[in-house]
Write an enzyme that holds these catalytic residues in place. Structure first.
Site, mmCIF file in Angstrom:
data_model
loop_
_atom_site.group_PDB
_atom_site.id
_atom_site.type_symbol
_atom_site.label_atom_id
_atom_site.label_comp_id
_atom_site.label_asym_id
_atom_site.label_seq_id
_atom_site.Cartn_x
_atom_site.Cartn_y
_atom_site.Cartn_z
ATOM 1 C CG HIS A 192 -2.126 -0.974 0.833
ATOM 2 N ND1 HIS A 192 -2.153 -2.270 1.284
ATOM 3 C CD2 HIS A 192 -3.191 -0.828 0.020
ATOM 4 C CE1 HIS A 192 -3.226 -2.862 0.784
ATOM 5 N NE2 HIS A 192 -3.870 -2.012 0.028
ATOM 6 C CD GLU A 218 -9.887 -7.411 -2.428
ATOM 7 O OE1 GLU A 218 -8.901 -6.790 -2.821
ATOM 8 O OE2 GLU A 218 -10.647 -6.962 -1.557
ATOM 9 C CG ASP A 255 -5.510 -7.917 -1.536
ATOM 10 O OD1 ASP A 255 -4.433 -8.145 -0.948
ATOM 11 O OD2 ASP A 255 -6.226 -6.946 -1.284
ATOM 12 C CB CYS A 272 -10.188 -1.319 -8.976
ATOM 13 S SG CYS A 272 -10.470 -2.513 -7.662
HETATM 14 C C1 PEP Z 1 -6.548 -4.929 -4.916
HETATM 15 O O1 PEP Z 1 -6.376 -5.768 -4.035
HETATM 16 O O2 PEP Z 1 -6.215 -5.101 -6.111
HETATM 17 C C2 PEP Z 1 -7.164 -3.637 -4.585
HETATM 18 C C3 PEP Z 1 -7.496 -2.773 -5.519
HETATM 19 O O3 PEP Z 1 -7.348 -3.344 -3.262
HETATM 20 P P1 PEP Z 1 -6.147 -2.870 -2.298
HETATM 21 O O4 PEP Z 1 -4.942 -2.643 -3.154
HETATM 22 O O5 PEP Z 1 -6.594 -1.649 -1.598
HETATM 23 O O6 PEP Z 1 -6.004 -4.051 -1.391
HETATM 24 MG MG MG Z 2 -7.352 -5.504 -2.143
#
Ligand code: PEP
Ligand code: MG
Length: 593
Positions: free
Chosen positions: A213, A460, A484, A531
């Protein structure tokens, strides 16, 4: 002497500037810039804390001297003496003054920065006894920091003064006006949000994977970044000149004039390329064969909608609402955001997008996004597999209901999609739907207006991708969280740089799950988008188009590069090739990676 450090390239471009070192140690402190008029008050805070510690140590020394020899180890008095000496040491106080007065660091940051400088001097000492005094110094600084707790000004950290560009800075001797680059062992996503308001030209961390993140927030800051650089924070010193090559994942410390000139040239080339892309802002994203592609933005805060609009996003595909809940201590906020505060934030995002849809994801706390003061890694052995995202929300009904009410209220101001992270079980889906109904009923009972929402589930977890029918039955759309999905399919911690070489978006298992999800959603006429970071990675644009994806959500900074790829693609012709890639044992080869 010039040194090159290799890490992972997470955000493109070249940054050249002076190093600002954020030492991460057990001394976990807030880092922010103060305003020039706050310098005196900040110096006073340090002075007051130091005087209080001196008094405390004097008191201790007096009481130790009253004790009989067998009641306290005889070294104790000597140690207290050493601590008192270190406390009054000029190297410490002069350095702290420099970081506060010249660099506008907040007092805690100044103290830990100077601790790092002096600790390195101790490390280099020949004499073992003196070398060992480093631990004493750390204890002294810790005492001062403890004294300062709760004495910070209650103002939100202001943005720092504007800095010169590298060219303008030239050989500027003290470097005060030079661009700044951030070097840290690790930065929490919350820290990153804090720094988002600053003017760093680039950043480097020792740890982290490409889709950790921290890297994601770095990408959203649209500045060159390298993570997983292992020893960077040990090799770079405060104020060193540093080049960050975000394309190659290399950090160059103390570069020679020739290297500086070469990277200065590359930097200008990059700027020209960005200007060229900028012209695509208002062009609709349509493939050569006339397929309209939706390019959406991922955001962390309502203010990010400005960048999304500027980049020509057609809506927000992912609002990571957990960022409202994180890093609050550094913002001097004492409690988690209640319904009202969240409602205001979501409404601002909805209004910011001026009638375009905003997809708000319910809180995804846990794993590498802990709430303040809760180091998830220490709480659980495997935080990524623990109480995270929807699991956390379902275990905190009051918080979950407050968030749902806030989102439903914001939906009265414009089109909102409600997205649920990390679902895996039919039972979780059922429980979530009950909560949504309950939140709506509560609003109705209160006489509050709730707007309509389209309901979406993140895919995910492999279990979700392998049991799509239950998701497609209950949800209006799916959003594939590839970050994920890759982590859980390949059993690779996305935040761990030591296994980053195994984190592979083009692994056949991952691509098959993605392909299957897109195909199934389309077959049933449901919306589907990606996403995760894969959506903003141009190496995958053609493949995803060929697999039938028509909606991509990414950081605003990536939208124009992906749009350029869309404009050059013939989606129809890509379908057969995409099928071959997914069926291949070595998709990376066909993708030319
Ligand atoms: C993902 O897991 O691809 C996602 C968009 O969520 P995050 O990166 O916030 O876990
Ligand atoms: Mg995620």
């Amino acid at each position: 002497m010039t040194i090159a450090i290799h890490g992972l390239n997470v955000a493109r471009g070249i940054a050249i500037g002076r190093a600002v070192l954020v030492v991460s140690s057990r001394l976990d402190v807030a880092h922010y810039f103060i305003q020039p008029q706050e310098v005196d008050a900040e110096l006073d805070r340090v002075r007051a804390a130091r005087d209080a510690v001196a008094e405390e140590l004097e008191r201790l020394r007096a009481s130790v001297s009253q004790l009989k020899r067998d009641e306290a180890p005889h070294e104790l008095a000597g140690l207290l003496e050493v601590h008192l000496m270190l406390l009054q040491d000029e190297a410490l106080s002069d350095g702290v003054r420099h970081w506060i007065a010249d660099r506008l660091y907040n007092a805690e940051w100044a103290l830990t920065s100077q601790l790092e400088v002096v600790a390195r001097q101790f490390d280099e000492m020949e004499d073992e006894y003196l070398r060992e005094r480093k631990a004493d110094l750390e204890q002294v600084v810790e005492r001062i920091l403890r004294q300062m707790k709760g004495t910070a000004a209650v103002l939100a950290p202001p943005p720092p003064p504007p800095r010169k560009t590298p060219l303008e800075a030239g050989d500027d001797a003290d470097g005060f006006d030079a661009p700044l680059v951030l070097i840290a062992h690790d930065l929490s996503p919350a820290d990153m949000v804090q720094f988002k308001k600053s003017v760093f030209a680039g950043f480097v961390t020792d740890v982290g994977g490409r889709t950790s993140h921290t890297a994601i927030v770095a990408r959203s800051m649209d500045i060159p970044a390298v993570v997983g650089a292992r020893v960077a924070s040990q090799l770079v010193r405060q104020d060193d000149w540093v080049i960050i090559d975000g394309d190659a994942g290399v950090v160059i410390v103390d570069p020679s004039p020739i290297i500086l000139a070469e990277y200065g040239f590359k930097q200008r080339q990059g700027e020209l390329e960005r200007e060229r892309l900028w012209r695509l802002r208002h062009r609709p994203a349509v493939t050569l064969d006339g397929e309209r592609i939706e390019l959406l933005a991922n955001i962390e805060m309502p203010e990010d909608t400005a960048a999304a609009m500027q980049a020509g996003a057609q809506g927000v595909g992912l609002f990571r609402s957990e960022f409202l809940f994180m890093g609050r201590e550094a913002r001097h906020l004492t409690r988690l955001p209640d319904e009202e505060e969240q409602y205001e934030a979501y409404r601002r995002a909805v209004e910011g997008m001026q009638g375009m849809p905003v997809t708000i994801r319910t809180i995804d706390i846990g794993a590498d996004k802990p709430l303040d003061g809760k180091a998830a890694r220490q709480e659980y052995l495997n935080p990524a597999l623990g109480l995270r995202a929807i699991r956390w929300s379902l275990s905190e009904p009051a918080m979950f209901l407050a968030q749902l009410r806030a989102i439903l209220r914001a939906a009265a101001h414009g089109p909102v999609n409600l997205l649920i992270p990390m679902l895996a079980h039919a039972r979780e889906i059922r429980q979530t739907l009950v909560f949504i109904d309950k939140a709506r009923a509560e609003l109705q009972a209160r006489g509050d207006t709730a707007g309509p929402v389209r309901l979406g589930a993140m895919i995910e977890v492999p279990a979700a991708a392998l049991s799509l029918s239950v998701f497609l039955k209950h949800f209006d759309f799916l959003s594939i969280g590839t970050n994920d999905l890759i982590q859980y399919t390949l059993a690779i911690d996305r935040a761990d740089e030591s296994v980053a070489h195994l984190y592979d978006a083009s692994h056949p298992a991952v691509l098959r799950l993605v392909a299957q999800t897109i195909a199934e959603a389309r077959r049933l006429g449901k919306g589907v988008s990606v996403c995760g970071e894969m959506a903003g990675d141009v190496h995958f644009t053609r493949l995803l188009l060929g697999l039938g994806l028509r909606s991509f959500s990414m950081h605003p900074s990536q939208i124009l590069t992906v749009k350029q790829e869309v404009l050059r693609a013939d989606a129809g012709k890509l379908a057969d090739w995409a099928r071959q890639v997914v069926e291949s044992d070595d998709p990376a080869e066909l993708l030319g990676r």
